[in-house]
Design an enzyme around this catalytic site. Structure first.
Site, PDB file in Angstrom:
ATOM      1  N   PHE A  48       0.813  -1.223   0.000  1.00  0.00           N
ATOM      2  CA  PHE A  48       0.000   0.000   0.000  1.00  0.00           C
ATOM      3  C   PHE A  48       0.843   1.268   0.000  1.00  0.00           C
ATOM      4  O   PHE A  48       0.376   2.331   0.427  1.00  0.00           O
ATOM      5  CB  PHE A  48      -0.972   0.002   1.195  1.00  0.00           C
TER       6      PHE A  48
ATOM      7  N   ARG B  94      -9.951  -1.606 -19.694  1.00  0.00           N
ATOM      8  CA  ARG B  94     -10.325  -3.013 -19.785  1.00  0.00           C
ATOM      9  C   ARG B  94      -9.885  -3.767 -18.524  1.00  0.00           C
ATOM     10  O   ARG B  94      -8.787  -3.561 -18.021  1.00  0.00           O
ATOM     11  CB  ARG B  94      -9.632  -3.620 -20.996  1.00  0.00           C
TER      12      ARG B  94
ATOM     13  N   LEU C  64      -8.655  -7.078 -16.767  1.00  0.00           N
ATOM     14  CA  LEU C  64      -7.899  -8.238 -17.241  1.00  0.00           C
ATOM     15  C   LEU C  64      -8.319  -9.537 -16.570  1.00  0.00           C
ATOM     16  O   LEU C  64      -8.232 -10.606 -17.170  1.00  0.00           O
ATOM     17  CB  LEU C  64      -6.397  -8.015 -17.021  1.00  0.00           C
TER      18      LEU C  64
ATOM     19  N   GLU D  51      -5.366   1.586  -6.819  1.00  0.00           N
ATOM     20  CA  GLU D  51      -5.567   2.694  -5.896  1.00  0.00           C
ATOM     21  C   GLU D  51      -6.923   3.374  -6.013  1.00  0.00           C
ATOM     22  O   GLU D  51      -7.405   3.966  -5.055  1.00  0.00           O
ATOM     23  CB  GLU D  51      -4.430   3.706  -6.075  1.00  0.00           C
TER      24      GLU D  51
END
Lengths: 175, 764
Positions: free
Chosen positions: B269, B655, B657, B731
Site C-alpha cells: 500500500f 479493460r 484483465l 488505488e
C-alpha cells in the site's frame, strides 16, 4: 520440552520466554503461522490447540507442552488442500496471503464453536441449540482476524460455501 | 520549477502532442486468457502457508535483531551506555552511531530514477535526533528473546532541542514545495476568488484529514547476508531495484553487489519501499559477519516507517444559476519534513474532474520535526477527493439539485487544466450503471428523513478518480524453450494485486500459448528491471515491456525460421501468435509452431530481452480512471455509531484483465476507504511529536463486521491508448469513499462532518 504439532511429537530446547508463535516460526521452521503484531490484535498467528483457536503470539510455548497443536501446515498440503483452503482460492479470500493461514485456522475453530452452540455477541437467542451460519454471525466471530488487503467478502463467501455444503452433506448422510 | 524548466516542458509538450499515436495494441479486442476469471496462481502456496516471506528465509548461524527508538523529537545523544546490553546472554553486537559502519546518506526517491531513499538523513551516523522514534541502537543476539531483553538494558541520555511538533505552529511558515510530483504546486486560470464572490451559489469550507498508517499485516522484515563483499537482502519490497541501488550507493559498493529478493510481500500500500531497517540490518550484519533477521515490531513500524501525512484543505465552489461552475478553488497545506519530498498531491483530482470558468489550485507544505511521511494508497487522491467531493455534495444541496446531475453539468470536454484530450473518460456511464445497481433514484434527498428505529439511514455518492501512469524503464526477458514453454522474467512486485496471475494471462495471449505453458518470475534484482509498484502503474508498465520483448522475439523467430519455413517472406506485423506458434493473419495456412522453428534452427531455447517504449501516451492525453462510489449508512441516533450497510462501486478503468482479482482490488481499496472515513487515525502528540497509538489495537482498521458485501461493477471499455486497453486499478478504489460516506452521513443525520475520521463523538 516436548510438543505435539500437527500430530508429530517434537522435542525443542527453547527459552521459557519464547512464545508459541516464535517457537513455530523461528525454531521449528513452521512459518505458515504469521506474525502481524505480536500483541494479540491481528489474528495472523491463530493456531488450534485441542481444537480451540488461540493467538499463538500471546501464548508461552512452555505452557503448551503435550497439547494437540494444529497449524496451517497440518490442516492441508498443496497437493491435498483442506476444503476451506480450496474455497479461499476459489472465492479469492486473500490477496497478499499473509493473514490467510490465520483466517483459515480461525474459521475452522469458529465453525466448531457455532456447532457447539456457543453464542456470539450477535446471537439473538441464547437458548438456541443450533446457531445459524448467517453472514453477520460469521463476520462477528471472525472479527479478530484482520485483513488489510480487504478480502473480507471473499473470506466470508469461502467459509459459507464450505460449511453450507458440508452441513448439507451431513444432513443428507443423516437422512 | 524555474522559468527555464517550464519553457522546456511546454516545448516538449508541444512536440509530444504532434507525435502520432502508436497503433492500438492488437490484443485489445481479442478474447483469450485475458478477461478470464483465473484464480491466483500463487493461491495454493498461500493457503497452505508455504509462500515464503522475507522473515522466513532460513540461514544457519542467523542472528536476530531488536531496534531501539529515540524518545525525543529533536536534539542529540549526550551519553550512551550499552555495557549491560553487551554483557547480556546471547548478545553478539550492539550497534549505535558510535560503531556503525560509515555509510553515505540515502538519495531520496525521485532525485534520480534509481534513488529510493525515504529521506536524505544519514542512518545511524551521528548523535543527531531528527524525529521521535528514530532508530538509535540495534542489538543482535542468538534469539529474538535475548535481543529484545538486551535492548531494554541500553541507557541513553539526550540533550533536547526545541522541535516543531505542532501542525498549527508549522502552518504559520507553510510554503509551496518545489513541485508536486513534477507538477507545479499552484495553478490559476482566471480570477477564481472574484468569480466565487459573484457566483449565484457558493460553498467555501475547510476539510481536515489526519495521519494514516498503511498497516500491512506483514511486519516490515528483512533477512540479510553478506558473502564476499556482496549483500543479499530478502526483503518485503515494492521497489527491489531502487532499494538495491540506494543501499549499494550508501555502502559505496557497486549496484551489482546488492541483490534484493522479494517474491511475496504481505501487503504494501505504499509502505513497503525502502526505509531504515534494511540499512540497519545490512550494517549490523556487516559488523557481526553473520546473517541477520530484522523484523520490526508493530510499534517499530509506526516509529520508523512513514505513513500518510495530515492535510488541511479549503474547497470553494461557485456555481452559476444553470449549475455550471464559475469558480473552483482547492488549496491547502500538508505536514512534511525538510528531509523528504512527498507533498500528498490532494489537489490532483481538482486538476482533471470539473469544468469551471476560473480555477485556483495551490498546495503548500508545513515543515515539521517528524518521521518522513510517504505515499499511501492513492496519495493525494484519497484525501483530496474527500474534500472536493464533499464540497460538490454541499453545493448540490445548496442548489437543491441531485449531486449526480450537478456532476453531469460540470463534465469537461477536455482536461480543464492541461487542455489535453481525454484518452478514455466514461464517468457518466459509470454513474448511470452504479446508480441503477444501487437504486439511487429511490433515495430521499431530504436529510434526516429515513429511519429504522433508532437508526438514521442515509445515502451518499462521490466520484472516484486516479491517474493512469506507465513508468519508463521497464524491460522484460522471454525465454522460449524447444518444448514450447515460455518463461517471462521481470523484476516486478506481487503484494497481493494479482501481478503474477494477470501477467501469466497476458503472456499466454501475447505468445499464443495455453496458460500452463507460461511461467512468470519476478521480485529479484537479478532479473530485468521492472518499475516500482506504485501509482497503479505496474500492470501497464509490465505489459508494455513484455509486449516489447515478444515483438523482438517474433523478429528473431522469423529470422531463425529461414527460407524453408511456411512463414518465409512474412514480416512480423503480418503475423499473430496463436496455438503455440506464429500464423499469417492474411493466410492462416501459413503457420509454424515455436517448437518446429527452434528445432530446425538447432536451438534448445531462445531468450530475448527488450524494454518498453517511453510512455508518450501519458504526455499526449489526459489519462485517468474514474468511478462512482455509492454508499448507504445507518447512524445510531443515541450512540453516534455509523455502520455502512450497503456499498456499490462502479468503475471506469479501461479493460479489466481478470474479473476475479480486479473485484478484490476494487473492494480492498473501498474497504481501506471505509477505514479512512470512519476509524483510521494515527494520533500524533503535538507536544512531543510521538505517535500515541502505535498498535493494531489502537489504530482501527476495518474488521470483518465493519464490512458489508460490497458490489463492484465496471464499464470494461478499453482505453485505445494503453497496453491491452487497461488502466491500473490498485488505488482508485479508496478514492471518493471518504466523501461518499460523509455525504451519506449528512443525508442520514443532517450533520456535515468535514474532519476525518467520522467518529461517534463528532455525530453526537
Amino acid at each position: 520440552m516436548r510438543f505435539i504439532i500437527n500430530e508429530h511429537s517434537i522435542e525443542a530446547d527453547v527459552d521459557v520466554r519464547t512464545s508459541l508463535l516464535d517457537l513455530l516460526r523461528d525454531h521449528l521452521g513452521l512459518t505458515g503461522t504469521k506474525k502481524g503484531c505480536n500483541q494479540g490484535a491481528c489474528g495472523a498467528c491463530t493456531v488450534l490447540v485441542d481444537g480451540e483457536r488461540i493467538n499463538s503470539c500471546l501464548a508461552l510455548a512452555v505452557q503448551y507442552q503435550d497439547r494437540e497443536i494444529l497449524t496451517i501446515e497440518g490442516l492441508g498440503t498443496i497437493g491435498d488442500l483442506h476444503p476451506l483452503q480450496a474455497a479461499f482460492i476459489e472465492y479469492d479470500g486473500f490477496q497478499c496471503g499473509y493473514c490467510t493461514p490465520g483466517q483459515i485456522c480461525s474459521a475452522v475453530a469458529m465453525i466448531g464453536e457455532i456447532r457447539r452452540g456457543l453464542p456470539s455477541a450477535l446471537t439473538e437467542d441464547l437458548a438456541l441449540e443450533q446457531i445459524g451460519f448467517s453472514e453477520d454471525e460469521i463476520r462477528e466471530r471472525m472479527s479478530g482476524n484482520l485483513c488489510r488487503c480487504g478480502a473480507y467478502n471473499g473470506i466470508i463467501e469461502a467459509i459459507r460455501a464450505t460449511y453450507a455444503e458440508e452441513s448439507a452433506q451431513e444432513r443428507e448422510a443423516a437422512a | 520549477m524555474s522559468i527555464l524548466d517550464s519553457a522546456k516542458q511546454a516545448m516538449m509538450g508541444a512536440i509530444v502532442r504532434l507525435t502520432p499515436d502508436a497503433p492500438p495494441d492488437p490484443l485489445i479486442g481479442r478474447h483469450g486468457a485475458v478477461g478470464s476469471q483465473l484464480s491466483r496462481i500463487d493461491g495454493p502456496l498461500k493457503v497452505a502457508g508455504k509462500a515464503r516471506f522475507a522473515a522466513e528465509v532460513p540461514y544457519d548461524d542467523l542472528l536476530f535483531a531488536a531496534v531501539l527508538f529515540s524518545r525525543v523529537a529533536r536534539g542529540r545523544i549526550t551519553s550512551l551506555d550499552t555495557s549491560g546490553a553487551k554483557a547480556a546472554p546471547g548478545v553478539a553486537l550492539v550497534m549505535t552511531y558510535q560503531n556503525a559502519p560509515r555509510m553515505g546518506a540515502p538519495k531520496i526517491m525521485g532525485e534520480s530514477p534509481m534513488a529510493g531513499g525515504p529521506s536524505n538523513l544519514p542512518v545511524m551516523q551521528d548523535d543527531r535526533i531528527h524525529w521521535n522514534g528514530q532508530p538509535v541502537a540495534v542489538v543482535l543476539a542468538e534469539t529474538q528473546e535475548q535481543a529484545d531483553y538486551a535492548k531494554s538494558l541500553i541507557r541513553i541520555a539526550y540533550e533536547v532541542e526545541p522541535a516543531i511538533t505542532s501542525f498549527e505552529a508549522a502552518k504559520a511558515h507553510a510554503h509551496p514545495p518545489e513541485s508536486v510530483l513534477g507538477e507545479p504546486p499552484a495553478l490559476e486560470t482566471g480570477d477564481a476568488e472574484a468569480a466565487l464572490a459573484e457566483a449565484a451559489f457558493r460553498v467555501d469550507n475547510l476539510y481536515r484529514t489526519p495521519r494514516h498508517n498503511h498497516n500491512a499485516i506483514e511486519l516490515h522484515a528483512v533477512t540479510v547476508v553478506w558473502d564476499d563483499g556482496s549483500l543479499t537482502i530478502h526483503d518485503a519490497s515494492q521497489m527491489v531495484h531502487q532499494t538495491a541501488w540506494t543501499i549499494a550507493d550508501m555502502f559505496g559498493i557497486g549496484e551489482d553487489k546488492v541483490r534484493v529478493i522479494s517474491p511475496f510481500v504481505g501487503g504494501g500500500f505504499g509502505g513497503k519501499c525502502m526505509w531504515y531497517h534494511q540499512v540497519l540490518a545490512a550494517a549490523a550484519s556487516k559488523l557481526a559477519e553473520r546473517p541477520v533477521r530484522l523484523v520490526l515490531s508493530r510499534e517499530g513500524v509506526f516509529r520508523s516507517v512513514g505513513g500518510r501525512t495530515c492535510t488541511e484543505q479549503r474547497v470553494a465552489l461557485g456555481a452559476k444559476a444553470d449549475g455550471t461552475l464559475a469558480a473552483l478553488i482547492h488549496t491547502g497545506v500538508v505536514a512534511m519534513t525538510t528531509h523528504n519530498s512527498c507533498p500528498e498531491q490532494f489537489s490532483f483530482p481538482a486538476r482533471h474532474l470539473y469544468a469551471a470558468d476560473a480555477i485556483k489550485l495551490a498546495q503548500e507544505v508545513a515543515d515539521m520535526d517528524m518521521l518522513a511521511n510517504t505515499f499511501m494508497r492513492a496519495p493525494g487522491e484519497s484525501v483530496g477527493t474527500f474534500a472536493l467531493e464533499s464540497a460538490i455534495d454541499e453545493l448540490a444541496i445548496a442548489m437543491n439539485i441531485d449531486p449526480i446531475e450537478l456532476r453531469r453539468r460540470c463534465e469537461p470536454e477536455k482536461d480543464p487544466t492541461s487542455g489535453a484530450e481525454f484518452s478514455s473518460r466514461h464517468i457518466i456511464e459509470a454513474y448511470r450503471r452504479g446508480g441503477e445497481r444501487f437504486g439511487w433514484h429511490r433515495r430521499n434527498p431530504v436529510p434526516r428523513s429515513t429511519r429504522d428505529g433508532e437508526w438514521l439511514i442515509g445515502h451518499g455518492v462521490a466520484t472516484a478518480t486516479y491517474p493512469y501512469y506507465r513508468m519508463p524503464g521497464a524491460g522484460a526477458r522471454i525465454t522460449l524453450s524447444a518444448d514450447g514453454h515460455a518463461l517471462v522474467q521481470i523484476a516486478t512486485h506481487e503484494m497481493g494485486m494479482g501481478t503474477a496471475t494477470v501477467q501469466v494471462q497476458h503472456a499466454a495471449d501475447r505468445l499464443g500459448l495455453p496458460i500452463h505453458q507460461v511461467s512468470f518470475e519476478y521480485g529479484d534484482t537479478t532479473l530485468p528491471m521492472g518499475t516500482i509498484a506504485g501509482g497503479s502503474n505496474q500492470t501497464a508498465s509490465v505489459v508494455a515491456a513484455v509486449r516489447a520483448a515478444s515483438d523482438a522475439l517474433f523478429d528473431e523467430l522469423l529470422r531463425l525460421a529461414g527460407n524453408s519455413s511456411p512463414l518465409a517472406g512474412l514480416k512480423a506485423d503480418e503475423l499473430e501468435a496463436r496455438d503455440g506458434g506464429l500464423v499469417s493473419m492474411q493466410d492462416p495456412t501459413r503457420a509454424e509452431n515455436y517448437a518446429a522453428i527452434l528445432k530446425r534452427a538447432g536451438r534448445d531455447e531462445l531468450a530475448i530481452e527488450a524494454s518498453a517504449p517511453p510512455p508518450i501516451e501519458v504526455q499526449k492525453y489526459s489519462m485517468h480512471s474514474y468511478g462512482a462510489q455509492f454508499c448507504e449508512v445507518r447512524v445510531n441516533e443515541t450512540t453516534g455509531e455509523t455502520r455502512v450497510s450497503r456499498f456499490v462501486g462502479s468503475f471506469d478503468t479501461g479493460r479489466i484483465l481478470n474479473p476475479k482479482t480486479a473485484a478484490s482490488q476494487f473492494r480492498g481499496g473501498i474497504i481501506m476507504g471505509l477505514g479512512l472515513a470512519l476509524t483510521e487515525e494515527t494520533m500524533f502528540d503535538e507536544r512531543t511529536g510521538r505517535i500515541m497509538n502505535p498498535s493494531l489495537a489502537e489504530y482501527h482498521v476495518p474488521v470483518h463486521l465493519d464490512v458489508p458485501h460490497i458490489e463492484v461493477i465496471w464499464n470494461d471499455i478499453p482505453d485505445p491508448h494503453s497496453p491491452l486497453g487497461l488502466h491500473g486499478i490498485g488505488e482508485i478504489g479508496i478514492t471518493g469513499v471518504g466523501a461518499a460516506v460523509a455525504n451519506a452521513i449528512f443525508n442520514a443525520t443532517g450533520k456535515r462532518i468535514r474532519e476525518l475520521p467520522i467518529t461517534l463523538d463528532k455525530l453526537l
